[in-house]
Design a protein around this motif. Structure first.
Motif, PDB file in Angstrom:
ATOM      1  N   GLN A  49      -8.133 -39.785  12.706  1.00 56.25           N
ATOM      2  CA  GLN A  49      -7.891 -39.615  10.267  1.00 56.25           C
ATOM      3  C   GLN A  49      -9.262 -40.089   9.975  1.00 56.25           C
ATOM      4  O   GLN A  49     -10.031 -39.509   8.813  1.00 56.25           O
ATOM      5  N   ARG A  50     -10.146 -40.973  10.456  1.00 60.70           N
ATOM      6  CA  ARG A  50     -11.405 -40.801  10.637  1.00 60.70           C
ATOM      7  C   ARG A  50     -12.541 -40.316  10.903  1.00 60.70           C
ATOM      8  O   ARG A  50     -13.678 -39.654  10.083  1.00 60.70           O
ATOM      9  N   GLU A  51     -11.926 -39.531  11.916  1.00 64.18           N
ATOM     10  CA  GLU A  51     -12.506 -37.903  12.027  1.00 64.18           C
ATOM     11  C   GLU A  51     -12.305 -36.843  11.225  1.00 64.18           C
ATOM     12  O   GLU A  51     -13.624 -36.721  10.381  1.00 64.18           O
ATOM     13  N   GLN A  52     -10.535 -37.641  10.815  1.00 61.46           N
ATOM     14  CA  GLN A  52     -11.253 -35.945   9.410  1.00 61.46           C
ATOM     15  C   GLN A  52     -11.349 -35.858   8.553  1.00 61.46           C
ATOM     16  O   GLN A  52     -12.415 -35.455   7.577  1.00 61.46           O
ATOM     17  N   MET A  53     -11.239 -37.288   8.219  1.00 62.97           N
ATOM     18  CA  MET A  53     -12.007 -38.252   6.631  1.00 62.97           C
ATOM     19  C   MET A  53     -13.223 -38.251   6.237  1.00 62.97           C
ATOM     20  O   MET A  53     -13.399 -37.376   5.603  1.00 62.97           O
ATOM     21  N   LEU A  54     -14.231 -38.076   7.376  1.00 62.55           N
ATOM     22  CA  LEU A  54     -15.884 -37.910   7.762  1.00 62.55           C
ATOM     23  C   LEU A  54     -16.138 -36.811   7.414  1.00 62.55           C
ATOM     24  O   LEU A  54     -16.819 -36.287   6.774  1.00 62.55           O
ATOM     25  N   ARG A  55     -14.679 -35.778   8.221  1.00 67.02           N
ATOM     26  CA  ARG A  55     -15.225 -34.250   8.183  1.00 67.02           C
ATOM     27  C   ARG A  55     -15.912 -33.927   6.566  1.00 67.02           C
ATOM     28  O   ARG A  55     -16.453 -32.617   5.956  1.00 67.02           O
ATOM     29  N   ALA A  56     -13.757 -34.519   5.874  1.00 65.60           N
ATOM     30  CA  ALA A  56     -14.285 -33.882   4.715  1.00 65.60           C
ATOM     31  C   ALA A  56     -15.244 -34.636   3.623  1.00 65.60           C
ATOM     32  O   ALA A  56     -15.226 -33.958   2.850  1.00 65.60           O
ATOM     33  N   VAL A  57     -15.924 -36.102   4.276  1.00 65.81           N
ATOM     34  CA  VAL A  57     -17.717 -36.321   3.458  1.00 65.81           C
ATOM     35  C   VAL A  57     -18.352 -35.241   2.892  1.00 65.81           C
ATOM     36  O   VAL A  57     -18.558 -35.296   2.320  1.00 65.81           O
ATOM     37  N   PHE A  58     -18.039 -34.857   4.481  1.00 68.04           N
ATOM     38  CA  PHE A  58     -19.749 -34.615   5.380  1.00 68.04           C
ATOM     39  C   PHE A  58     -19.445 -32.762   5.173  1.00 68.04           C
ATOM     40  O   PHE A  58     -20.340 -32.296   6.082  1.00 68.04           O
ATOM     41  N   GLU A  59     -18.743 -32.376   4.700  1.00 68.08           N
ATOM     42  CA  GLU A  59     -17.966 -30.449   4.948  1.00 68.08           C
ATOM     43  C   GLU A  59     -19.429 -29.648   4.674  1.00 68.08           C
ATOM     44  O   GLU A  59     -19.406 -28.881   5.850  1.00 68.08           O
ATOM     45  N   MET A  60     -20.126 -29.836   3.756  1.00 69.98           N
ATOM     46  CA  MET A  60     -21.659 -29.361   3.018  1.00 69.98           C
ATOM     47  C   MET A  60     -22.529 -29.762   4.056  1.00 69.98           C
ATOM     48  O   MET A  60     -23.287 -29.181   3.627  1.00 69.98           O
ATOM     49  N   GLU A  61     -22.788 -30.195   4.214  1.00 66.61           N
ATOM     50  CA  GLU A  61     -24.117 -30.446   5.142  1.00 66.61           C
ATOM     51  C   GLU A  61     -23.634 -29.786   6.796  1.00 66.61           C
ATOM     52  O   GLU A  61     -23.047 -30.464   7.699  1.00 66.61           O
ATOM     53  N   PRO A  62     -24.357 -28.547   7.095  1.00 70.07           N
ATOM     54  CA  PRO A  62     -24.087 -28.092   8.654  1.00 70.07           C
ATOM     55  C   PRO A  62     -25.261 -29.439   9.713  1.00 70.07           C
ATOM     56  O   PRO A  62     -24.627 -28.620  10.746  1.00 70.07           O
ATOM     57  N   ARG A  63     -26.294 -29.776   9.294  1.00 67.39           N
ATOM     58  CA  ARG A  63     -26.497 -30.682  10.005  1.00 67.39           C
ATOM     59  C   ARG A  63     -26.288 -32.208  10.429  1.00 67.39           C
ATOM     60  O   ARG A  63     -26.688 -32.815  11.572  1.00 67.39           O
ATOM     61  N   ILE A  64     -24.979 -32.330  10.069  1.00 69.48           N
ATOM     62  CA  ILE A  64     -23.689 -33.906  10.255  1.00 69.48           C
ATOM     63  C   ILE A  64     -22.672 -33.046  11.242  1.00 69.48           C
ATOM     64  O   ILE A  64     -22.491 -32.080  10.752  1.00 69.48           O
ATOM     65  N   HIS A  65     -22.749 -34.044  12.080  1.00 70.80           N
ATOM     66  CA  HIS A  65     -21.531 -33.648  13.473  1.00 70.80           C
ATOM     67  C   HIS A  65     -20.967 -34.697  13.786  1.00 70.80           C
ATOM     68  O   HIS A  65     -21.553 -36.034  13.781  1.00 70.80           O
ATOM     69  N   ILE A  66     -19.543 -34.955  13.837  1.00 69.16           N
ATOM     70  CA  ILE A  66     -18.961 -36.117  13.734  1.00 69.16           C
ATOM     71  C   ILE A  66     -18.231 -36.049  15.296  1.00 69.16           C
ATOM     72  O   ILE A  66     -17.127 -34.624  15.542  1.00 69.16           O
ATOM     73  N   ILE A  67     -18.239 -37.250  16.055  1.00 69.88           N
ATOM     74  CA  ILE A  67     -17.331 -37.130  17.177  1.00 69.88           C
ATOM     75  C   ILE A  67     -17.297 -38.953  17.344  1.00 69.88           C
ATOM     76  O   ILE A  67     -17.800 -39.818  17.009  1.00 69.88           O
ATOM     77  N   ALA A  68     -15.829 -39.283  17.633  1.00 66.38           N
ATOM     78  CA  ALA A  68     -15.798 -39.857  18.338  1.00 66.38           C
ATOM     79  C   ALA A  68     -16.355 -40.521  19.823  1.00 66.38           C
ATOM     80  O   ALA A  68     -16.617 -39.011  20.744  1.00 66.38           O
ATOM     81  N   TYR A  69     -16.536 -41.518  20.130  1.00 71.61           N
ATOM     82  CA  TYR A  69     -17.392 -42.206  21.858  1.00 71.61           C
ATOM     83  C   TYR A  69     -16.956 -42.739  22.272  1.00 71.61           C
ATOM     84  O   TYR A  69     -16.619 -44.442  21.394  1.00 71.61           O
ATOM     85  N   GLU A  70     -16.760 -43.479  23.646  1.00 77.31           N
ATOM     86  CA  GLU A  70     -15.932 -44.566  23.720  1.00 77.31           C
ATOM     87  C   GLU A  70     -17.525 -44.979  24.973  1.00 77.31           C
ATOM     88  O   GLU A  70     -18.241 -44.027  25.242  1.00 77.31           O
ATOM     89  N   GLY A  71     -18.021 -46.303  25.181  1.00 79.69           N
ATOM     90  CA  GLY A  71     -18.567 -46.865  26.055  1.00 79.69           C
ATOM     91  C   GLY A  71     -19.848 -47.723  25.154  1.00 79.69           C
ATOM     92  O   GLY A  71     -19.910 -47.446  23.782  1.00 79.69           O
TER      93      GLY A  71
END
Length: 153
Positions: A49-71
């Motif tokens: 849900q957080r990934e989808q939410m962030l993609r919706a907020v920043f969908e118009m900016e091609p330099r921004i990439h959303i990714i989850a990570y551990e560690g």
């Protein structure tokens, strides 16, 4: 290529986060928004849900990439070739906390620079924790959350 990571929980994303991202993105060729996964914590929103939410907020900016990570965040920076880590600072206590983390990160990964961006005064009181509390008690959070994120709450 200048690559940066803006790590956080984004649970949920706030207008304060958006402000930091919008100010940081122009400093780098690529900006990753990294959703840190803490398996010992139960989040308000799922990672998906957080990934989808962030993609919706920043969908118009091609330099921004959303990714989850551990560690460790510095290890994740290395895996995406990021030499910069962006952190938002709202208060003096934020600065002290972030400074300690930045110093530890520097020991572990001297080639990764921490960049602090001070929040605008109007956003200094907004945090995901406070937004979750308002939501928990049925309050209106629309003034604290980007409009694209409201659908995910």
């Amino acid at each position: 290529m200048k690559i940066a990571l803006f790590p956080g929980s984004f649970d949920p994303v706030t207008k304060a986060h958006v402000d930091i991202v919008k100010r940081a993105v122009n400093l780098f060729d690529k900006l990753y928004i990294g959703i840190g996964v803490n398996s010992s914590k139960q989040g308000f929103l799922s990672i998906a849900q957080r990934e989808q939410m962030l993609r919706a907020v920043f969908e118009m900016e091609p330099r921004i990439h959303i990714i989850a990570y551990e560690g460790l965040t510095v290890d994740f920076c290395k895996s995406i070739d990021a030499n910069y880590m962006v952190r938002g600072i709202r208060t003096v206590s934020d600065f002290e906390y972030e400074k300690a983390i930045a110093q530890m990160n520097h020991v572990m990964a001297p080639d990764i620079e921490s960049i602090f961006i001070v929040s605008k005064p109007g956003y200094s009181s907004i945090s995901s924790t406070i937004v979750r509390e308002v939501l928990k008690h049925g309050g209106d959070v629309s003034q604290f959350i980007p409009k694209e994120a409201l659908a995910y709450l």
